[in-house]
Scaffold this motif. Structure first.
Motif, PDB file in Angstrom:
ATOM      1  N   GLY A  12       0.893  -1.300   0.170  1.00 39.16           N
ATOM      2  CA  GLY A  12       0.460  -0.001   0.277  1.00 39.16           C
ATOM      3  C   GLY A  12       0.821   0.790  -0.025  1.00 39.16           C
ATOM      4  N   ASP A  13       0.177   2.214  -0.546  1.00 39.74           N
ATOM      5  CA  ASP A  13       0.637   3.705  -0.138  1.00 39.74           C
ATOM      6  C   ASP A  13       0.777   3.806   1.428  1.00 39.74           C
ATOM      7  OD1 ASP A  13      -1.860   3.914   0.590  1.00 39.74           O
ATOM      8  OD2 ASP A  13      -2.012   5.391  -1.131  1.00 39.74           O
ATOM      9  N   ARG A  43       3.497   9.419  -3.897  1.00 42.71           N
ATOM     10  CA  ARG A  43       3.639   9.445  -5.568  1.00 42.71           C
ATOM     11  C   ARG A  43       4.397   8.812  -6.154  1.00 42.71           C
ATOM     12  NH1 ARG A  43       6.228  12.535  -8.985  1.00 42.71           N
ATOM     13  NH2 ARG A  43       8.215  12.871  -8.512  1.00 42.71           N
ATOM     14  N   ARG A  44       5.494   7.450  -5.571  1.00 44.33           N
ATOM     15  CA  ARG A  44       5.934   6.624  -6.088  1.00 44.33           C
ATOM     16  C   ARG A  44       4.529   5.390  -6.905  1.00 44.33           C
ATOM     17  NH1 ARG A  44       9.454   7.326  -8.735  1.00 44.33           N
ATOM     18  NH2 ARG A  44       9.739   8.927  -8.043  1.00 44.33           N
ATOM     19  N   PHE A  45       3.548   5.372  -6.318  1.00 42.14           N
ATOM     20  CA  PHE A  45       2.731   4.308  -6.795  1.00 42.14           C
ATOM     21  C   PHE A  45       2.501   4.755  -8.111  1.00 42.14           C
ATOM     22  CE2 PHE A  45      -0.203   2.037  -4.359  1.00 42.14           C
ATOM     23  CZ  PHE A  45       0.977   1.976  -2.967  1.00 42.14           C
ATOM     24  N   ASN A  46       2.340   6.309  -9.194  1.00 40.79           N
ATOM     25  CA  ASN A  46       2.881   6.436 -10.795  1.00 40.79           C
ATOM     26  C   ASN A  46       3.773   5.559 -10.890  1.00 40.79           C
ATOM     27  OD1 ASN A  46       1.025   8.559 -10.099  1.00 40.79           O
ATOM     28  ND2 ASN A  46       2.153   9.990  -9.397  1.00 40.79           N
ATOM     29  N   PHE A  47       4.837   5.251 -10.553  1.00 37.85           N
ATOM     30  CA  PHE A  47       6.135   4.273 -10.643  1.00 37.85           C
ATOM     31  C   PHE A  47       6.077   3.149 -10.940  1.00 37.85           C
ATOM     32  CE2 PHE A  47       7.682   8.803 -10.094  1.00 37.85           C
ATOM     33  CZ  PHE A  47       7.231   8.931 -11.447  1.00 37.85           C
ATOM     34  N   ARG A  91      -3.713   3.549  -2.790  1.00 38.13           N
ATOM     35  CA  ARG A  91      -4.428   4.742  -3.769  1.00 38.13           C
ATOM     36  C   ARG A  91      -5.824   4.344  -4.624  1.00 38.13           C
ATOM     37  NH1 ARG A  91      -1.023   8.272  -2.685  1.00 38.13           N
ATOM     38  NH2 ARG A  91      -0.133   9.527  -4.170  1.00 38.13           N
ATOM     39  N   ILE A  92      -6.646   3.596  -3.909  1.00 35.40           N
ATOM     40  CA  ILE A  92      -7.952   2.663  -4.145  1.00 35.40           C
ATOM     41  C   ILE A  92      -8.862   3.861  -3.436  1.00 35.40           C
ATOM     42  CG2 ILE A  92      -9.325   0.834  -4.805  1.00 35.40           C
ATOM     43  CD1 ILE A  92      -6.817  -0.784  -4.993  1.00 35.40           C
ATOM     44  N   ALA A 129      -3.974   1.337  -9.571  1.00 39.00           N
ATOM     45  CA  ALA A 129      -4.266  -0.078  -8.369  1.00 39.00           C
ATOM     46  C   ALA A 129      -5.139  -1.249  -8.098  1.00 39.00           C
ATOM     47  CB  ALA A 129      -3.693   0.420  -7.042  1.00 39.00           C
ATOM     48  N   TYR A 130      -5.768  -0.666  -8.720  1.00 36.36           N
ATOM     49  CA  TYR A 130      -7.313  -1.684  -8.640  1.00 36.36           C
ATOM     50  C   TYR A 130      -6.390  -2.974  -9.855  1.00 36.36           C
ATOM     51  CZ  TYR A 130     -11.906  -4.096  -8.805  1.00 36.36           C
ATOM     52  OH  TYR A 130     -12.664  -5.590  -8.630  1.00 36.36           O
TER      53      TYR A 130
END
Lengths: 286, 358
Positions: A12-13, A43-47, A91-92, A129-130
């Motif tokens: 998760g974030d 923001r790292r979730f964008n990568f 991010r969900i 993320a989903y």
């Protein structure tokens, strides 16, 4: 303790840290589990991307960041390595969707169930993320649990806290949750949250209901973590919950102590489980 | 004057009005009876081609009324798939005057709403608008509640509109043999099951069409005496015919009869007019240039030419209004106005194409 303890990873974030907080705070005992954490703040979730049964960073820097906070320095997250992957927040965010579902059900009775299912599907499928969760679930290796981002309890205005949302009843909220639950169901993997949860807790408190914001959010993550960690662990353990926590957990709160009954889940099928419990607990406070 | 033709204007003569004029410069095909201003409350219903009309009105800042807009948070795709904003109410396509008559009768209380529903795979479809709910309704109760909302929207539209645009598309239809109600589409194609004992084909003739259209005009006039009605005929050919004829000749017959009905309905009725979009698209003088390669779909150029003609003829008759900005919010002074979406047009009749032999 089993010789081969269930392998669970919390992905998760910043939400994922709440389970860690619950663990370090002694709110549950992770013994008997092989528990990992793999995550990073927002923001790292964008990568990240899904590739070949794993969540994979798009660049070395991101891989370094995620590895840094993982017990085994994992640079990517393969579903096959685990019995369960818990998407914690990640991010969900379904806050707006829930508000829209409530508005649709409350003020627009002509809006069909089919359209509300479509709203839920489109919203979830728009969340990268989903998509990771669906990808991992498709490997049919690990059980995937998704706990969406918890609902904010402060500072909410339109489009969330509309009059119809504020006027929503427990039944309204239960119906709204069912549209999210159905997303699991259509994949053949339904996790039936306890009715007590849905009726009394889900989407019930805070500005979403128009009342005064009952709490700040600082203590919430730990509670969420407790709930989700326990739920995930319990569901992983078998047909019946064998909680990591004690049967009754005392929530830490400055203004009020509240006993929370352990959520006993039924036998849980594999793959995607859209866990409402994080949100439910957010709503339950106060 | 030696004969009645001596003093006629040039547009009454083929050579000066057509043969000597480049096709795209042929003008004055319509002499409108009533003015359509930007503030005029316009309602649209009918077959596929009517969707072009509403989109063009919205694009030009006209006050197209959407009486069943749906939740404002729906995405353009969701709105498209659930038929919000396609017509002024969620009826889906209304191909025949009989279908319009049914809807008006139900909405205005002249007739009881049928209870018939189509069930397919545990889902329920409205026989009179089967396409508005992809996947069908959850229950008959939900279906009827939804239809009730549509009927309310129709009622509101008819009673408050200033111009009702109706585009007639077909003469062929299927109806229930016992009740006589006409369906939007043949049972068993998009939904439901075809039963030759219960479902019967009908190809309306002039007399039936005229009677139904007259009834429609009377129903609407009863609740809105100031309502102007603008009739058009869809230039889009039939996808399929059950008449036993070749689809091309069946199309010719269908359109010819509808055109005749539209013309006759205008005679002696100052509040009923006909706009010749059908001729603009289909007439040989245009050489078929407005049809896509399938010789059925109308191209964007064709739609644009139709609507340009509409506004030019309005301006020629009544003078032009100050040009609105193309990006103006549709009906900005009216909360009920719908949103423009860049959606494809929906044509339930095209479902029939799926059943055509390969």
């Amino acid at each position: 303790m089993s010789a081969n303890p269930p392998k669970i990873v919390i992905f998760g974030d910043s939400h994922y840290a709440c389970i860690r907080m619950a663990q370090t705070g002694g709110l549950f005992d992770p013994s008997g589990l092989d528990l990992e954490y793999w995550g990073h703040v927002g923001r790292r979730f964008n990568f990240l991307e899904y590739r070949d049964g794993a969540i994979v960073p798009k660049d070395e820097f991101t891989a370094d960041r995620f590895a840094k906070f993982n017990e085994r320095n994992r640079r990517f997250l393969p579903a096959a390595d685990f019995d369960m992957v818990v998407f914690m927040g990640a991010r969900i965010d379904v806050t707006l969707l829930m508000a829209q579902l409530l508005m649709a059900g409350h003020h627009l009775p002509s809006v069909s169930r089919g359209l509300r299912h479509r709203m839920a599907r489109d919203r979830l499928h728009a969340l990268p993320a989903y998509g990771f969760a669906r990808g991992l679930a498709a490997t049919k290796t690990a059980r995937i649990v998704v706990a969406p981002v918890s609902f904010p309890t402060e500072g909410l205005g339109r489009p969330y806290a509309t009059p119809s949302v504020q006027a929503s009843s427990g039944d309204d909220r239960a119906v709204a949750w069912e549209f999210l639950a159905a997303r699991r169901g259509r994949r053949g993997h339904v996790h039936s949250a306890g009715r007590r949860h849905r009726d009394r807790r889900a989407f019930h408190r805070g500005a979403l209901c128009g009342g005064p914001a009952p709490r700040d959010q600082r203590l919430l993550p730990q509670e969420c973590g407790l709930w989700c960690g326990r739920d995930a662990a319990g569901s992983q353990a078998g047909a019946r919950v064998r909680s990591l926590a004690v049967g009754r957990a005392r929530l830490q709160d400055d203004r009020r102590k509240e006993d929370v009954m352990l959520h006993l889940t039924q036998s849980l099928p594999p793959q995607i489980l859209l866990g409402s419990d994080a949100v439910a607990l957010a709503a339950a406070r106060g | 004057m030696t004969n009645p033709y001596d003093d006629l204007p040039q547009d009454r003569f083929w050579r000066t009005a057509v043969a000597d004029v480049p096709p795209l410069q042929i003008s004055g095909l319509w002499q409108p009876k009533f003015r359509v201003k930007r503030r005029t409350r316009i309602v649209t219903a009918g077959s596929c081609f009517a969707q072009h009309f509403s989109k063009a009105l919205v694009a030009r800042g006209y006050r197209w009324m959407d009486h069943e807009p749906g939740p404002d948070w729906l995405s353009p795709e969701q709105r498209r798939d659930y038929h919000y904003g396609t017509f002024s109410f969620r009826t889906g396509n209304i191909y025949t005057p009989r279908m319009l008559r049914q809807w008006l009768s139900w909405a205005l209380g002249a007739e009881t709403t049928p209870v018939e529903v189509w069930e397919t795979g545990g889902r329920f479809y409205d026989p009179f608008r089967p396409a508005v709910e992809p996947g069908g309704f959850h229950s008959p109760e939900e279906l009827h509640a939804s239809r009730g909302a549509t009927l309310e929207a129709i009622r509101e539209a008819v009673t408050t509109a200033q111009v009702f645009v109706f585009t007639m598309g077909l003469t062929e239809a299927w109806k229930n043999r016992a009740t006589g109600v006409e369906y939007a589409i043949c049972p068993g194609t998009a939904a439901g099951a075809f039963d030759p004992a219960a479902h019967v084909f009908v190809n309306h003739g002039y007399r039936d069409l005229m009677a139904d259209l007259t009834a429609c005009l009377q129903l609407m006039a009863r609740v809105n005496r100031r309502l102007n009605v603008l009739l058009t005929v869809s230039p889009v050919p039939l996808t399929a015919t059950a008449s036993g004829q070749h689809v091309l000749t069946a199309t010719s017959q269908s359109k010819a009869v509808l055109r005749a009905v539209a013309g006759a309905a205008c005679q002696g009725r100052p509040r009923v007019d006909y706009f010749p979009s059908y001729e603009i698209i289909t007439h040989p003088v245009f050489g078929g240039r407005f049809f896509a390669p399938n010789q059925r779909s109308v191209t964007a150029e064709g739609v644009d030419h139709v609507m340009t003609s509409f506004f030019q003829d309005q301006a020629a008759r009544f003078g032009s209004e100050a040009r609105a900005r193309m990006n103006d919010t549709p009906g900005a002074d009216d909360e009920d106005a719908g949103d423009e979406t860049d959606e494809d047009l929906r044509c339930e009749e095209e479902i029939l194409a799926a059943f055509a032999p390969g």
